[in-house]
Write an enzyme that holds these catalytic residues in place. Sequence first.
Site, PDB file in Angstrom:
ATOM      1  N   SER A   1      95.908  58.348  41.431  1.00  0.00           N
ATOM      2  CA  SER A   1      96.990  59.221  41.890  1.00  0.00           C
ATOM      3  C   SER A   1      96.795  60.636  41.355  1.00  0.00           C
ATOM      4  O   SER A   1      96.131  60.841  40.328  1.00  0.00           O
ATOM      5  CB  SER A   1      98.336  58.684  41.410  1.00  0.00           C
ATOM      6  OG  SER A   1      98.511  57.365  41.858  1.00  0.00           O
TER       7      SER A   1
HETATM    8  C1  LIG Z   1      97.771  54.438  43.811  1.00  0.00           C
HETATM    9  S1  LIG Z   1      96.859  53.045  43.325  1.00  0.00           S
HETATM   10  C2  LIG Z   1      97.226  52.888  41.623  1.00  0.00           C
HETATM   11  C3  LIG Z   1      96.843  54.084  40.809  1.00  0.00           C
HETATM   12  C4  LIG Z   1      96.748  53.824  39.342  1.00  0.00           C
HETATM   13  N1  LIG Z   1      97.995  53.396  38.753  1.00  0.00           N
HETATM   14  C5  LIG Z   1      96.178  55.002  38.570  1.00  0.00           C
HETATM   15  O1  LIG Z   1      96.066  54.869  37.371  1.00  0.00           O
HETATM   16  O2  LIG Z   1      95.802  56.021  39.153  1.00  0.00           O
HETATM   17  C6  LIG Z   1      97.820  51.725  43.998  1.00  0.00           C
HETATM   18  C7  LIG Z   1      97.312  50.356  43.646  1.00  0.00           C
HETATM   19  O3  LIG Z   1      98.312  49.421  43.990  1.00  0.00           O
HETATM   20  C8  LIG Z   1      97.660  48.206  44.270  1.00  0.00           C
HETATM   21  N2  LIG Z   1      98.578  47.287  44.926  1.00  0.00           N
HETATM   22  C9  LIG Z   1      99.012  47.296  46.210  1.00  0.00           C
HETATM   23  N3  LIG Z   1      99.847  46.276  46.419  1.00  0.00           N
HETATM   24  C10 LIG Z   1      99.961  45.608  45.250  1.00  0.00           C
HETATM   25  C11 LIG Z   1     100.674  44.458  44.831  1.00  0.00           C
HETATM   26  N4  LIG Z   1     101.455  43.784  45.658  1.00  0.00           N
HETATM   27  N5  LIG Z   1     100.557  44.065  43.551  1.00  0.00           N
HETATM   28  C12 LIG Z   1      99.752  44.730  42.679  1.00  0.00           C
HETATM   29  N6  LIG Z   1      99.042  45.819  43.033  1.00  0.00           N
HETATM   30  C13 LIG Z   1      99.150  46.252  44.292  1.00  0.00           C
HETATM   31  C14 LIG Z   1      96.463  48.629  45.120  1.00  0.00           C
HETATM   32  O4  LIG Z   1      95.448  47.648  45.108  1.00  0.00           O
HETATM   33  C15 LIG Z   1      96.069  49.930  44.419  1.00  0.00           C
HETATM   34  O5  LIG Z   1      95.008  49.723  43.526  1.00  0.00           O
END
Ligand SMILES: C[S@@+](CC[C@H](N)C(=O)[O-])C[C@H]1O[C@@H](n2cnc3c(N)ncnc32)[C@H](O)[C@@H]1O
Length: 401
Positions: free
Chosen positions: A77
Site C-alpha cells: 500500500s
Molecule cells: C493491499 S494488500 C496488503 C498490504 C500489506 N498490508 C502491506 O504491508 O503493504 C491486500 C492483501 O489482502 C489479502 N487478502 C484479500 N482477501 C483476504 C482475506 N479474505 N483474508 C486475508 N487476506 C486477504 C490479499 O491477498 C493481499 O495480499
Amino acid sequence: MTAVDDSTIRDPKRLRAEMVRALRDEEAITSDSVAAAFAAVPRHQFAPEASLELAYDLHRIVPVKKDENGLNVSVMSAAHLQGVMLEQADIAQGMKVLEIGSGGYNAALIQELVGSDGEVTTVDIDRDIVDRARLCLDDAGYRHVKTVLADGETGVPDGAPYDRIVVTAAAWDIPPSWIDGLTEKGRLVVPLTVCGTTRSIAFDRDGEGLLSRSYRLAHFVPMQGEGAAEERKAVLREGVVVQTDDVRVPLNAPALNHALDTPQLVRWSGAAWDLPDELDLYLTLNLPRAVRLHAAKDVVDQGLVKPSALVGVPALVSDNSIAYRTGRENEETGGFESGVIAHGPQAEALADQYAQLLRRWAEHHRRRGAATFRYLPGPAPSPLPQDAVLRRHGIVTASWA
Ligand SMILES: C[S@@+](CC[C@H](N)C(=O)[O-])C[C@H]1O[C@@H](n2cnc3c(N)ncnc32)[C@H](O)[C@@H]1O
C-alpha cells in the site's frame, strides 16, 4: 555516455528520512511513534522488485501480484495511506495486533509500534503473499511477527483477543470474528466499501456493535474469500458501467442505456461544491437508489457522460432514468457549484431529488469528518431503515452531524 540509473545511487536511508518528513508535512503522520516506526523500517526491503523511487513514493502503490485479468490482488500500500491508518489505529507499546492482508512492511511498522512486549500477527489468504512476507520480514529482522495463511474472514482466533485489528484489503462487511476478536477497549481499523467507494474507518466497540471515531478516503484491493463483496454491475454500453451493492436498487441496463441517448437535463444546485470526497460519501449513503456510475475516458471525451464519472460518481436511478453529479466554476458559491445531469423519462424528478440533497449537504454538513458510522451485527430490522446498508452479518448506518 551511458545513462546512470539514479535509483542505484540514491541512498535508502536518505529517501526514508525524506519520506517521513513529507508524510509529516502532509499530516499523514501526526505522532512521534508512527514517525519513528516509518524511520526504522527499511521499506525498500519489502519491495525488492521496485525502484527505490517507487518504494519510497508517498502516494504510489507497489504491485506485488496480479490476477489473470491483470488486476492487482496484492500490493504494498502507499506509504501515505499506511501512515493515516496507523494513526487511526493508535497503537501503543505492548499491544497485541492482528493485521488482515499481509505484505510484511505494515506488519513491521506495527511491530515497531508495539515494541518487544507486543505481539503482531499478519494473515493473508494467498500462500505466495504469506511466503513473500515471511522472507521479507526475516530479511529485515522482524522474525517475531507471526505470519498465518488463512481467510481473514474468520480472524485468527489463536491469538485473540486483540487490542487492534487492522484490515488492509477493502472489506464489504464486518464478520463477527473481527468484533468478537477485539478486547473490550479494542479498535478495528477497516477500509469499508459501500456502493463502490471506500473509507478507512476506525471503529471502537460500542455495546454489541461498533462506533466510528474517524474515517479517511482509502483505496484498497478487494477482500477475497468468504467475505468478498456482493455487488451487481451492469454495462450500459462499452465504457459505461453502473454498480450497486444494494439489493433494493433496480438495475435495468437496457432502459438506462436508452436513457443516455435522450437529451441531458442540467440542474444547478446554487450550492457550493468543495470537499468532493465528503460530498461523495454523503450522496452514496443518502441517495435513495444509489449506484456508482463509471465512464471510460473516450466516452467522456465524446461528451456523452460528464468527467465526474471518470473516477466514479454517485448516481440516482429509477427503472428508466439516471441522474448524477456534475460541477462548474461559480464565484457566487465560493468557487465551484454542484449540479446534476439527468437523462430519461423521469429526469426532472430525479434531478430535483438529487439537487435537494446537494443543497442539504452544503447547508448542513459541509465539513470534513461530519459522518459517524455504526455497525450493528445480527439480523437486520424489518423493514430496513432507508439510511441503513444491508450486509451479510449486520447493517451499517451513517449519520451526519
Ligand atoms: C493491499 S494488500 C496488503 C498490504 C500489506 N498490508 C502491506 O504491508 O503493504 C491486500 C492483501 O489482502 C489479502 N487478502 C484479500 N482477501 C483476504 C482475506 N479474505 N483474508 C486475508 N487476506 C486477504 C490479499 O491477498 C493481499 O495480499
